[in-house]
Design an enzyme around this catalytic site. Structure first.
Site, PDB file in Angstrom:
ATOM      1  N   PHE A 152       0.468  -1.266  -0.082  1.00  9.93           N
ATOM      2  CA  PHE A 152       0.202  -0.094   0.217  1.00  9.93           C
ATOM      3  C   PHE A 152       1.031   0.950  -0.062  1.00  9.93           C
ATOM      4  O   PHE A 152       0.086   2.260  -0.108  1.00  9.93           O
ATOM      5  CB  PHE A 152      -0.938   0.207   1.083  1.00  9.93           C
ATOM      6  CG  PHE A 152      -1.707   1.103   1.312  1.00  9.93           C
ATOM      7  CD1 PHE A 152      -2.872   0.387   0.474  1.00  9.93           C
ATOM      8  CD2 PHE A 152      -1.791   1.921   2.638  1.00  9.93           C
ATOM      9  CE1 PHE A 152      -4.162   1.985   0.655  1.00  9.93           C
ATOM     10  CE2 PHE A 152      -3.052   2.782   1.808  1.00  9.93           C
ATOM     11  CZ  PHE A 152      -3.610   3.298   0.891  1.00  9.93           C
ATOM     12  N   TYR A 153       2.268   1.421   0.595  1.00 14.06           N
ATOM     13  CA  TYR A 153       2.850   2.169   0.279  1.00 14.06           C
ATOM     14  C   TYR A 153       3.526   2.721  -1.205  1.00 14.06           C
ATOM     15  O   TYR A 153       3.014   3.912  -1.205  1.00 14.06           O
ATOM     16  CB  TYR A 153       4.411   2.021   1.673  1.00 14.06           C
ATOM     17  CG  TYR A 153       5.230   3.127   1.588  1.00 14.06           C
ATOM     18  CD1 TYR A 153       5.115   4.141   1.362  1.00 14.06           C
ATOM     19  CD2 TYR A 153       6.566   2.949   0.235  1.00 14.06           C
ATOM     20  CE1 TYR A 153       5.985   4.860   1.119  1.00 14.06           C
ATOM     21  CE2 TYR A 153       7.541   3.046   0.027  1.00 14.06           C
ATOM     22  CZ  TYR A 153       7.823   4.445  -0.165  1.00 14.06           C
ATOM     23  OH  TYR A 153       8.442   5.301  -0.032  1.00 14.06           O
ATOM     24  N   ALA A 154       3.529   0.940  -1.516  1.00 10.67           N
ATOM     25  CA  ALA A 154       4.151   1.662  -2.978  1.00 10.67           C
ATOM     26  C   ALA A 154       3.117   2.595  -3.799  1.00 10.67           C
ATOM     27  O   ALA A 154       3.652   2.870  -4.466  1.00 10.67           O
ATOM     28  CB  ALA A 154       4.622   0.766  -3.716  1.00 10.67           C
ATOM     29  N   THR A 156       0.384   4.013  -2.922  1.00 13.52           N
ATOM     30  CA  THR A 156       0.056   5.771  -2.334  1.00 13.52           C
ATOM     31  C   THR A 156       0.883   6.232  -2.544  1.00 13.52           C
ATOM     32  O   THR A 156       0.451   7.542  -3.125  1.00 13.52           O
ATOM     33  CB  THR A 156       0.141   5.507  -0.690  1.00 13.52           C
ATOM     34  OG1 THR A 156       1.402   5.517  -0.031  1.00 13.52           O
ATOM     35  CG2 THR A 156      -0.973   5.334   0.180  1.00 13.52           C
ATOM     36  N   LYS A 157       2.638   6.422  -2.689  1.00 11.91           N
ATOM     37  CA  LYS A 157       3.586   6.844  -3.722  1.00 11.91           C
ATOM     38  C   LYS A 157       2.790   6.846  -5.556  1.00 11.91           C
ATOM     39  O   LYS A 157       3.187   8.394  -5.692  1.00 11.91           O
ATOM     40  CB  LYS A 157       4.785   6.497  -3.634  1.00 11.91           C
ATOM     41  CG  LYS A 157       4.934   6.645  -2.087  1.00 11.91           C
ATOM     42  CD  LYS A 157       5.490   7.719  -1.532  1.00 11.91           C
ATOM     43  CE  LYS A 157       6.018   8.769  -1.886  1.00 11.91           C
ATOM     44  NZ  LYS A 157       6.664  10.115  -1.128  1.00 11.91           N
TER      45      LYS A 157
END
Length: 336
Positions: A152-154, A156-157
């Site tokens: 999810f981090y990736a 969002t970026k």
């Protein structure tokens, strides 16, 4: 004297970037929320050092809070904006995804709205090598498709890249997205492998080595990254009049927007990285071999040709040199 707004200024990369900008004669406005994702005293100490320079101004606030950035843009009218503030970490995004939504997505939206109202000359926004996701063709090139993020981090970026592109297209805002690769060095984050490994080795504890050590990373020394960012400030993207983009350039055909990798252009085996820490500490690591963690990737490797074409620069610090500098800082800071 040009004014640069740096979000995430008390962070690891933010501190080094602000230091470099001040050395180069910029006035710097540093915005940071001082969140407790990791040791706040590290962040406070970084800002304290920056405040020794009369041209640095610190603002403590969250980028995602409505009107914070709008009011800051109105009051300071920054010439350059460098957006580093974000909730970082692949693994933590599995546990606390909402914090990534708020900081990364909502925070970037607030930034873009402020820039829409008070346009700067150039905006540079931090993305990540994690945006390449499930890609297996390496080294990663900016023009490669990146549709299958694994955390999810990736995600969002990658979303912030798309958001920034839409604003660049609609409002003619020059935007450079830079994807960085496993940044390390003195004053680094305690949740990163180098910090955790060094601490554990010096304390005589085992280190957790994922995917049984079969991992490769394009380790990028923090001052090399900062040099790349600094030089990209002057490489302002321009919307192509005819929609034709030069070969190898990630410039959008419909907006003054591009993506640039900033990496060391070398995939280093994790075992070699650990060996460098062992040499720098003078101690042998006890390794706890573990399977791959969810959301992680087995390798990253940057093609930095576009960065070199735009700036004439390519990162060059070797892993052994960079690791030795970190261990020296760690021993001094923690007196071990």
């Amino acid at each position: 004297m040009k004014t640069v707004l740096v979000t995430g200024s008390a962070g690891f990369i933010g501190y080094f970037l602000c230091t470099r900008l001040l050395q180069d004669g910029f006035r710097v406005i540093g915005l940071d929320a001082m969140t407790d994702y990791y040791d706040v005293s590290l962040k406070e100490r970084r800002h304290q050092m920056l405040l020794q320079n009369q041209h640095f101004k610190a603002v403590c606030a969250r980028v995602e809070d409505p009107d914070v950035l709008m009011n800051l843009f109105r009051a300071e009218t920054p010439d350059i904006v460098i957006h580093l503030a974000a909730q970082a970490g692949v693994r933590y995004s599995i546990e606390e995804p909402r914090s990534y939504l708020q900081s990364n997505i909502c925070g970037t939206f607030e930034l873009l709205e402020a820039a829409r109202a008070h346009p700067p000359q150039h905006m540079l926004l931090a993305s990540t090598s994690s945006a390449y996701g499930a890609n297996t063709h390496m080294p990663y090139t900016e023009t490669d498709k990146s549709d299958h993020q694994l955390s999810f981090y990736a995600a969002t970026k990658k979303a912030t890249e798309n958001m920034a592109h839409s604003y660049a297209h609609l409002f003619d805002l020059p935007v450079t997205m830079f994807r960085f690769f496993t940044v390390y060095g003195p004053w680094g984050r305690p949740d990163m492998a180098l910090f955790k490994f060094t601490k554990a080795i010096l304390e005589g504890r085992p280190i957790d080595v994922y995917n049984y050590g079969d991992m490769k990373r394009d380790f990028t020394y923090v001052e090399d990254l900062v040099e790349g960012i600094r030089l990209l400030i002057d490489a302002v993207p321009v919307r192509p009049e005819d929609g034709i983009v030069p070969e190898g350039d990630s410039l959008s055909p419909v907006a003054p927007w591009r993506i640039v990798n900033i990496g060391n252009s070398e995939a280093v085996q994790l075992t070699e990285f650990i060996s460098a820490i062992e040499d720098a500490t003078g101690r042998k690591a006890e390794q706890n071999l573990m399977p791959m963690q969810a959301g992680d990737v087995p390798a990253t490797w940057a093609n930095a040709d576009l960065l070199q074409a735009l700036t004439g620069y390519r990162p060059k610090t070797s892993v052994r040199e960079g690791v030795a500098r970190f261990v020296e800082w760690y021993r001094d800071y923690y007196r071990v």
